[in-house]
Design an enzyme around this catalytic site. Structure first.
Site, mmCIF file in Angstrom:
data_model
loop_
_atom_site.group_PDB
_atom_site.id
_atom_site.type_symbol
_atom_site.label_atom_id
_atom_site.label_comp_id
_atom_site.label_asym_id
_atom_site.label_seq_id
_atom_site.Cartn_x
_atom_site.Cartn_y
_atom_site.Cartn_z
ATOM 1 N N SER A 47 0.815 -1.211 0.000
ATOM 2 C CA SER A 47 0.000 0.000 0.000
ATOM 3 C C SER A 47 0.851 1.264 0.000
ATOM 4 O O SER A 47 1.653 1.474 -0.910
ATOM 5 C CB SER A 47 -0.956 -0.061 1.211
ATOM 6 N N HIS A 81 -2.802 -1.346 -4.589
ATOM 7 C CA HIS A 81 -4.266 -1.273 -4.678
ATOM 8 C C HIS A 81 -4.705 0.182 -4.601
ATOM 9 O O HIS A 81 -3.936 1.051 -4.160
ATOM 10 C CB HIS A 81 -4.919 -2.090 -3.554
#
Length: 242
Positions: free
Chosen positions: A122, A145
């Site tokens: 992330s 993501h």
């Protein structure tokens, strides 16, 4: 008697030093910046979850940005520190805090090298690529993501515009500090099937290198060799301008 008193003082001083060191490790996750005759390379750890403006529960292992940023300033100002190695094992966390740390690392004047160990997920992705050179160990993973929100969300167009602009900030930073193309990064970010019931991609070791996200597969030995190489080049450049 004098010898005994002197010995007791030395022992008390050592105990105080040890206690101070333990306190710093407990508070910051590491000791203070190195002093001579210690190493000229400072090791900075980013572990657990990157904590931003909201304090996380005590059972969470976190890296607090208000601890990291002053350390980066101290590193920049300390002439005895000639290079920095960033160790990452993070699940991600606060986007703005992570970007702030990334920008601070990228703006250091001293050579920097990162190693992704267990994971650099992330918001850990921009932190990993913020250095001059990046490594990932063969078994480490990086999850890419889209940005998510937790807590109450106001369902208004402005909310989604804000999210989109924040996403653009992350994407721009990553592509400007790595060799991955924007199209490829977006493809990985919105891929279906790689993550169970979610969108995004998980890159393991060599996959991150092959996609241009990380520079090379390697660990501590390679990172220390690279940072010392960059320090040597930096000294040569400084000498040529004098």
């Amino acid at each position: 008697m004098n010898n005994e008193t002197s010995t007791e003082k030395d022992k008390n001083q050592q105990d105080d030093n040890k206690s101070s060191l333990v306190d710093k490790i407990q508070q910051l996750g590491q000791s203070n910046v190195p002093q001579v005759p210690d190493s000229n390379v400072h090791v900075l750890t980013i572990i657990g979850q990157v904590e931003g403006h909201v304090q996380l529960p005590p059972q969470n292992k976190t890296t607090k940005y208000e601890h990291i940023i002053p350390q980066l300033i101290a590193i920049e100002q300390n002439p005895k520190i000639e290079g920095v190695v960033i160790l990452l094992n993070t699940v991600g966390g606060d986007v703005e805090a992570g970007l702030a740390i990334s920008e601070m690392i990228a703006s250091l004047s001293k050579p920097t090298v990162s190693i992704v160990l267990g994971g650099g997920h992330s918001i850990g992705v921009p932190i990993a690529v913020a250095t001059n050179h990046s490594y990932i160990v063969p078994t480490a993973t990086m999850i890419i993501h889209p940005i998510r929100l937790t807590g109450m969300v106001i369902g208004a167009p402005q909310t989604f515009e804000y999210l989109e602009k924040m996403q653009d900030r992350v994407v721009d930073f990553v592509i400007n500090h790595s060799n991955i193309k924007e199209e490829k990064f977006n493809e990985l970010m919105f891929a279906k099937g790689n993550l169970s019931r979610d969108i995004g991609s998980k890159l393991v070791g060599i996959d991150a290198v092959q996609n241009g996200l990380i520079d090379a597969v390697g660990g501590v030995k390679e990172a220390m060799g690279k940072v010392n190489e960059l320090i040597g080049k930096s000294k040569l450049n400084d000498g040529s301008t004098e």
